[in-house]
Motif scaffolding. Sequence first.
Motif, PDB file in Angstrom:
ATOM      1  N   THR A  12       0.830  -1.216   0.000  1.00 50.13           N
ATOM      2  CA  THR A  12       0.000   0.000   0.000  1.00 50.13           C
ATOM      3  C   THR A  12       0.862   1.261   0.000  1.00 50.13           C
ATOM      4  OG1 THR A  12      -1.711  -1.195   1.225  1.00 50.13           O
ATOM      5  CG2 THR A  12      -1.772   1.219   1.384  1.00 50.13           C
ATOM      6  N   SER A  30      -1.168  -1.031  10.084  1.00 46.00           N
ATOM      7  CA  SER A  30      -0.532  -1.977   9.157  1.00 46.00           C
ATOM      8  C   SER A  30       0.452  -2.895   9.873  1.00 46.00           C
ATOM      9  CB  SER A  30       0.180  -1.224   8.027  1.00 46.00           C
ATOM     10  OG  SER A  30       1.378  -0.648   8.511  1.00 46.00           O
ATOM     11  N   CYS A  90      -3.996   4.811  -0.397  1.00 44.55           N
ATOM     12  CA  CYS A  90      -4.861   5.479   0.583  1.00 44.55           C
ATOM     13  C   CYS A  90      -4.525   6.970   0.564  1.00 44.55           C
ATOM     14  CB  CYS A  90      -4.594   4.937   1.990  1.00 44.55           C
ATOM     15  SG  CYS A  90      -5.071   3.220   2.192  1.00 44.55           S
ATOM     16  N   TYR A 183     -10.501   4.728   9.308  1.00 42.13           N
ATOM     17  CA  TYR A 183      -9.753   4.286   8.118  1.00 42.13           C
ATOM     18  C   TYR A 183      -9.332   2.810   8.234  1.00 42.13           C
ATOM     19  CZ  TYR A 183      -7.790   6.231   3.745  1.00 42.13           C
ATOM     20  OH  TYR A 183      -7.556   6.557   2.430  1.00 42.13           O
ATOM     21  N   ILE A 187     -10.671  -0.361   5.868  1.00 39.16           N
ATOM     22  CA  ILE A 187      -9.762  -1.256   5.126  1.00 39.16           C
ATOM     23  C   ILE A 187     -10.066  -2.712   5.496  1.00 39.16           C
ATOM     24  CG2 ILE A 187      -7.331  -1.947   4.893  1.00 39.16           C
ATOM     25  CD1 ILE A 187      -6.666   1.097   5.084  1.00 39.16           C
TER      26      ILE A 187
END
Length: 194
Positions: A12, A30, A90, A183, A187
Amino acid sequence: MIKFPGSNKFKTAVFISGKGSNFKSLVKFSLTRNSPISIKLVVSNNINAKGLWFAKQKKIERKIYKFENKIKNENQILNHLKKNKIKLICLAGFMIILSKNFIKKFKGKILNIHPSLLPKYKGLNTHERAIHNNEKFSGCTVHFVSSKLDSGKIVLQKRVRIYKYDTAKTLAKKVLKQEHLLYPKAINKIFANF
Ligand code: GRF
């Protein structure tokens, strides 16, 4: 939900222009075990974007494009994304409107976070306008990016109460706090069906 250990994670890129607090929260997310994404790159149009310092600390590759020549820079970015097998973008406080061509090339793989309950208050100064209109609620939205500004398919929203004493500043602070939670949730929602 499916687990995404190590190398199976979706590569990403996060695009930022300023503070990068959403970028920070995405990086933290992440790094959690079951997160479906791994952040490999941060792109900025602003060399002074605070978020770039955080990227440096975390040893995440940084690319800065001034966007004086949008087509040229977008092509450079697209090549870089391809070379690095980036599968998801993103946008997080990225103040450049990407071209139709760019969005087409990455169709369905660009997310954005917007500080309002879309479709209300697209564009800038969302908090000022919500307060001015005596709204009882505002909030934030994660949506797919389409060629129309702030109009792509909505993934997830979170409402935030506006009180009489709220100013654009206090509201922005409350909404931002929720953005940091929304967010990652959005995801996870997208990847839950993989
Ligand atoms: C956020 O409110 C985001 O919704 C908007 O710009 C702000 C960026 O904040 N698009 P940060 O740079 O992530 O702190």
